[in-house]
Design an enzyme around this catalytic site. Structure first.
Site, PDB file in Angstrom:
ATOM      1  N   CYS A   1       0.834  -1.190   0.000  1.00 19.32           N
ATOM      2  CA  CYS A   1       0.000   0.000   0.000  1.00 19.32           C
ATOM      3  C   CYS A   1       0.873   1.246   0.000  1.00 19.32           C
ATOM      4  O   CYS A   1       2.078   1.186  -0.187  1.00 19.32           O
ATOM      5  CB  CYS A   1      -0.914   0.005   1.221  1.00 19.32           C
ATOM      6  SG  CYS A   1      -1.895  -1.496   1.430  1.00 19.32           S
TER       7      CYS A   1
ATOM      8  N   SER B   1      10.005 -12.803  -6.992  1.00 24.02           N
ATOM      9  CA  SER B   1      11.183 -12.424  -7.772  1.00 24.02           C
ATOM     10  C   SER B   1      12.437 -13.003  -7.133  1.00 24.02           C
ATOM     11  O   SER B   1      12.415 -13.459  -5.988  1.00 24.02           O
ATOM     12  CB  SER B   1      11.308 -10.897  -7.877  1.00 24.02           C
ATOM     13  OG  SER B   1      11.933 -10.374  -6.721  1.00 24.02           O
TER      14      SER B   1
END
Length: 631
Positions: free
Chosen positions: A2, A362
């Protein structure tokens, strides 16, 4: 994942800025496209933009306040062990208002205060306001994956996830030229500094308490090189690494939204995909390709891994026109100069991936933790002091005369030989600093206009450099170089890039190699487990050799590079000659030294550009930022 922002007023004058939280929250909208809210009190306002990942219902909305009404939280990040913490610390509690990790974090803080921080497994930046004590508590994760910027005056304290959030509070916009000098060398800004005077970042692994004034940031975690009494054998260490990484990947599969993984074809992302495929069927994977520049394209290696694990693989094969079309998007989102050019392909990859999933795993962090960069191999070789080293060093004058660039194998070799020869003449601290950047201090200083050079505080510059390289004394081991990379390159370059470019597209990126259990384990291992004369990132490669296609081993490492030099000489040439680095604009602006900029452009367009393209990109990014935010 966020965006958070807020302000605490110390005086009535400061309270006049409280309403600016609305604009600051709106400035972070791309970090949290799923909703937003503001908590208002007489002395403090908190703003939140939400990217819904865990408990996507309205019950997980923020700012979130506990049932007593005393504490309110805004939180950016994920706590992967929140369910285990619920069971351990709140075994009889059955009145949870949501299934979110935010609510657990709020109650854990109320119960444990700052002692809750070492219990958290994840990445985060959060703020909790005590309405009774009128006190603000802020904290940042161990390695600084999530950003947290702040500024303070005698009237107020303001913070935000990004600089654009802070600028909404109408803070002073004054360039710090000492920091600008560092940026020109490194192409990024070493934390906890910022390019604006009076703005800084909360250090990773720290918390901060603000009441009627700003306290001193205190550490709850510090990465250290550990020397265990009993070092595990190499085979046992491989097994332990596989177990730790597998657990890390499994934790990061928690989500209430679609999840996938980046797959570059390199070792780290391939390891993550191999492990994730153990725990989820038909994993979605995503790669980006360079159809106009085969030298930079690694998608065939990614395809080998995808085929082996039968992932739902998507390749975004892009031409130069596709990359160039997104440069304005990248430059317009950057609210503090950041010139790692691999941000461009990451921005495009994130943009395309976001159309399929909301969360992507990732391989970030593997190179810093396990010695995967060419500079680590160069440093290892430097320490061997063999005949080959002396020959390369002696050839320094020759390498400088040969054409150097990153665009071909041969010219890149000449570039690397020249940098190695230069580094061999320096001590460990100066060598690290030189290899971390694209030019030395004198060259960077020459880029500044004469009147701006006088604004550089050389004593502060030296103090920052000394602090950042403090681990590298005369007896420094290679692990000290890795530790320095964690505190400089990972924190201020790699993690900034991933956060900025993924959040610009509302995509959450999770990095299993940066689980603190994995990192702590890595920094307890001997150097020989990580790197030798044949192999970088040795233990990672060996531990997963049976699980990965043999073709991805023993091949050149390109990273996420892009053909900037070619673009600067063709499609982007007007940006340099007629716009952002045009002679008349440079002279009128008054920040840079016109003859030095002209000399840089001549070198860029010559047959021996060296790293001129990197410095040119740093200047273009700065100029774009200056026009958007400072002019």
């Amino acid at each position: 994942m966020c965006g958070i922002t807020g302000i605490l007023a110390f005086t009535d004058k400061g309270a006049g800025r409280l309403q600016k939280t609305v604009a600051a929250t709106a400035a972070l909208q791309r970090r949290g496209p799923d909703g937003g809210g503001v908590c208002e009190t007489p002395r403090a306002w908190l703003g939140h933009r939400r990217l819904s990942i865990i408990d996507t219902s309205d019950n997980g909305a923020q700012p979130m306040t506990d049932p007593t009404g005393r504490y309110s939280i805004i939180f950016n990040g994920e706590i992967f062990n929140y369910r285990a913490l619920k069971q351990q610390y709140f075994p009889g509690k059955d009145d949870w208002q949501s299934a979110s990790d935010t609510e657990l974090l709020l109650h854990l803080y109320i119960q444990q205060r700052e002692a809750c921080l070492p219990l958290l497994s994840g990445f985060f930046a959060f703020a909790i306001y005590d309405h009774v004590e009128e006190t603000l508590f802020l904290a940042r994760d161990r390695f600084g994956k999530k950003p947290l910027l702040f500024t303070a005056t005698e009237d107020y304290f303001a913070f935000a996830s990004e600089m654009k959030g802070l600028l909404a509070y109408d803070i002073p916009r004054v360039i710090d030229y000492t920091v600008l000098l560092q940026y020109l060398q490194l192409n990024y800004i070493p934390q906890p500094q910022s390019l604006l005077q009076g703005v800084q970042k909360l250090p990773p692994g720290h918390y901060l308490v603000v009441k009627k004034s700003v306290g001193e940031a205190r550490a709850y975690y510090e990465l250290q090189i550990r020397r265990p009494a009993a070092v595990p054998g190499y085979e046992a260490a491989q097994q332990q690494l596989v177990s730790l990484l597998d657990e890390s990947v499994q934790k990061r599969l928690i989500a209430d939204v679609p999840l996938g993984a980046f797959l570059s074809g390199g070792i780290d992302s391939s390891v993550v995909v191999a492990l994730a495929s153990r725990h989820t069927s038909r994993l979605s994977t995503f790669s980006i390709g360079y159809k106009d520049h085969p030298f930079f394209d690694e998608t065939r290696y990614a395809r080998l891994v995808a085929d082996r694990y039968k992932t739902n693989h998507t390749v975004f094969s892009l031409g130069s026109e596709d990359f160039l079309a997104h440069i304005d998007g990248v430059l317009s989102y950057i609210d503090e100069p950041f010139a790692d050019s691999s941000a461009l392909p990451l921005y495009i990859l994130s943009r395309h991936t976001r159309q399929h999933v909301t969360v992507a795993l990732s391989g970030d962090g593997g190179d810093e933790v396990f010695a995967g960069y060419n500079k680590h191999a160069a440093e290892w070789k430097m320490r061997q002091r063999g005949l080959l080293n002396r020959l390369v060093q002696a050839g320094g004058p020759l390498w400088k005369r040969l054409p150097q660039s990153r665009n071909t194998k041969l010219t890149n070799l000449f570039r690397q030989l020249s940098r190695f020869a230069e580094g061999a003449s320096l001590g460990p601290r100066d060598r690290y600093w030189r290899w971390a950047g694209f030019m030395d201090q004198g060259q960077a200083m020459q880029l500044l206009a004469a009147e701006k050079r006088s604004l550089v505080e050389e004593s502060r510059y030296a103090a920052v450099k000394s602090h950042l390289t403090r681990h590298l004394d005369g007896g420094a081991a290679l692990e000290d170089f890795l530790l320095t990379d964690m505190e400089l390159v990972l924190l201020s370059d790699m993690l900034v890039k991933v956060d900025l470019m993924s959040m610009a597209n509302g995509l959450e990126v999770r990095s299993p190699f940066l689980d603190h259990a994995v990192v702590d384990f890595a920094f307890s291992l001997p150097t020989a487990y990580k790197i030798d004369g044949r192999m970088k990132k040795k233990i990672v490669q060996d531990a997963f050799r049976s699980q990965l296609p043999p073709e991805i081993y023993n091949r050149p490492k390109h990273g996420f590079e892009i053909p900037l030099l070619d673009w600067f000489r063709r499609e982007l040439r007007p940006l340099i000659t007629d716009q952002l680095l045009a002679d008349d604009f440079i002279a009128e602006q008054g920040i840079f030294h016109p003859p030095a900029i002209s000399s840089l452009k001549q070198r860029l367009f010559s047959g021996n550009p060296g790293d001129a393209h990197a410095t040119t990109w740093a200047l273009l990014v700065f100029q774009s930022w200056w026009k958007q935010w400072m002019a």
